[in-house]
Motif scaffolding. Structure first.
Motif, short mmCIF file in Angstrom:
data_model
loop_
_atom_site.label_atom_id
_atom_site.label_comp_id
_atom_site.label_asym_id
_atom_site.label_seq_id
_atom_site.Cartn_x
_atom_site.Cartn_y
_atom_site.Cartn_z
N VAL A 175 0.83 -1.20 0.00
CA VAL A 175 0.00 0.00 0.00
C VAL A 175 0.87 1.25 0.00
N THR A 213 2.54 1.89 -3.43
CA THR A 213 1.58 2.22 -4.48
C THR A 213 1.00 3.62 -4.28
N VAL A 214 0.73 3.98 -3.04
CA VAL A 214 0.23 5.34 -2.76
C VAL A 214 1.28 6.38 -3.13
N TRP A 228 1.01 9.32 -6.08
CA TRP A 228 1.29 10.75 -5.85
C TRP A 228 2.37 11.25 -6.80
N ARG A 276 -4.35 5.11 -9.68
CA ARG A 276 -5.49 5.31 -8.78
C ARG A 276 -6.32 4.03 -8.70
N VAL A 323 -4.34 1.39 -6.63
CA VAL A 323 -4.37 1.62 -5.18
C VAL A 323 -5.60 0.95 -4.56
N THR A 379 -5.02 -2.06 -1.93
CA THR A 379 -5.54 -1.88 -0.57
C THR A 379 -6.47 -3.02 -0.19
#
Length: 404
Positions: A125, A128-129, A133, A146, A149, A153
């Motif tokens: 997570v 990937t986040v 960004w 997006r 994610v 998650t």
């Protein structure tokens, strides 16, 4: 959240890799790989402690989860510049998380399950986040992250849920994590309201991915040599030295089979154009872990060979001594076929022969050294078939003109 339009520009272009041919592996990426030397060792030890079907199945599940963490980090590094400070820090944190994951691996189906799952979720997570960004604003690719994610998650949460229950539910849930991830990747991580991503929008540099996976194959082979070398030091006599030479030759043969055509694979992927994303998804996410599994299993067979080369082959030992090279060759046959390169038929035939030999080997109770010698000869036959094929191809092209 607004979607990236056709005129969008990345908000953090300094964090992205420039596209100037094949992107080379950086020292930051190699440092991240160092953790996986320990991880592969943990996997082979886990299998060697339980050579039954249960142990083999659990090892496969653990390898699948470990591979997901590594390959998705590699994909992120295909777009992000590993030598930029924010990216470098992220990779170092991912290395720490992967080290914890590897440390918890032997007890993943016991008391350390929650630590294993938490480390898995944190790396998946978090990375990937960060990538979402860093890449936001990039047309097509920003939307893909997006969507990714959401899926990552969900699967990471499922992995943690699996750690909260006991066997066999834990095994079932973690298998579901791998399956759901595979479905998500195959379908473009569809999310209501966000749509789905397509491999044609991934802007992949296939040569870099090929080089990264080559590095992992070397890590796995290196771990095999490490096991045989360590075992040799424990009992240094003539019989063990002969077994060591046999094990080393087997590792070298697997290396030769893979790396003799590695440059051609890089060229094929680097020149795949808009097909690079779809092709890379197949050969790296799905096929390479099969080859890694074959090397891990072979390493366990090498350890058994050095401890007792004269021990009669049973079903469990046949699984590792003959089945390990067969698994590797099966994965490499599919890899060569997907790339449109030669040699897939020879590898497929060798796979069938190795598996077929396990029956008479067990029935006749042949010594481990004999079974390992048979595996080496069959792998050597694949190498010879490649050499003959290359010679014929060179002769069909004819002599090169001095003006070319």
């Amino acid at each position: 959240m607004t979607r990236s339009g056709p005129n969008s520009r990345p908000l953090h272009p300094q964090l992205l890799r420039p596209r100037r041919g094949v992107e080379r592996t950086t020292s930051t990426e190699l440092f991240f790989d160092l953790v996986y030397v320990f991880t592969i060792t943990q996997l082979s030890h886990y299998l060697s402690r339980d050579l039954g079907w249960s142990g083999a199945g659990r090892t496969a599940v653990l390898l699948g989860l470990v591979w997901l963490v590594w390959i998705y980090t590699v994909w992120a590094g295909n777009w992000l510049h590993p030598d930029r400070t924010p990216v470098r820090v992220t990779l170092l944190l991912a290395s720490l998380g992967c080290l914890l994951l590897a440390a918890a691996l032997p007890g993943a189906f016991g008391d350390n399950g929650l630590l294993f799952a938490a480390a898995y979720a944190a790396v998946q997570v978090g990375r990937t986040v960060f990538a979402m960004w860093a890449i936001r604003g990039q047309p097509g690719l920003g939307d893909s992250f997006r969507q990714c994610v959401v899926w990552v998650t969900a699967t990471s949460t499922l992995a943690v849920v699996g750690a909260l229950v006991d066997a066999p539910a834990r095994e079932v849930i973690w298998i579901a994590v791998i399956g759901v991830d595979a479905v998500g990747l195959a379908t473009g991580f569809p999310v209501p309201g966000l749509g789905r991503s397509t491999p044609e929008h991934w802007e992949v540099e296939g040569g870099h991915l090929a080089e990264r996976c080559q590095a992992f194959i070397l890590i796995a082979l290196g771990e095999s040599i490490l096991i045989t070398g360590r075992t040799l030091t424990q009992q240094l006599d003539r019989v063990t030295i002969v077994a060591f030479l046999l094990a080393f030759a087997g590792s070298a043969a697997l290396w030769w089979v893979y790396f003799d055509r590695a440059q051609a694979a890089m060229v094929a992927l680097a020149g795949a154009g808009r097909r690079a994303g779809r092709l890379s998804r197949l050969v790296f996410n799905y096929l390479h872990p099969v080859m890694v599994a074959g090397i891990v299993v072979t390493a366990v067979g090498d350890e058994l060979l050095l401890h007792a080369p004269g021990e009669p082959v049973g079903w469990a030992t046949a699984l590792v001594v003959l089945g390990g090279p067969a698994l590797f060759l099966a994965g490499h046959a599919a890899y060569q076929f997907a790339l449109g390169d030669g040699g897939s038929v020879a590898r497929a035939v060798a796979t069938v022969v190795l598996l077929a030999l396990s029956v008479p080997a067990v029935a006749l109770r042949v010594p481990l050294a004999v079974a390992a010698s048979a595996a080496l000869l069959i792998t050597g036959a694949v190498i010879m078939a490649d050499w003959v094929s290359s010679r014929r191809a060179a002769q069909s092209r004819g002599p090169r003109s001095p003006l070319r």
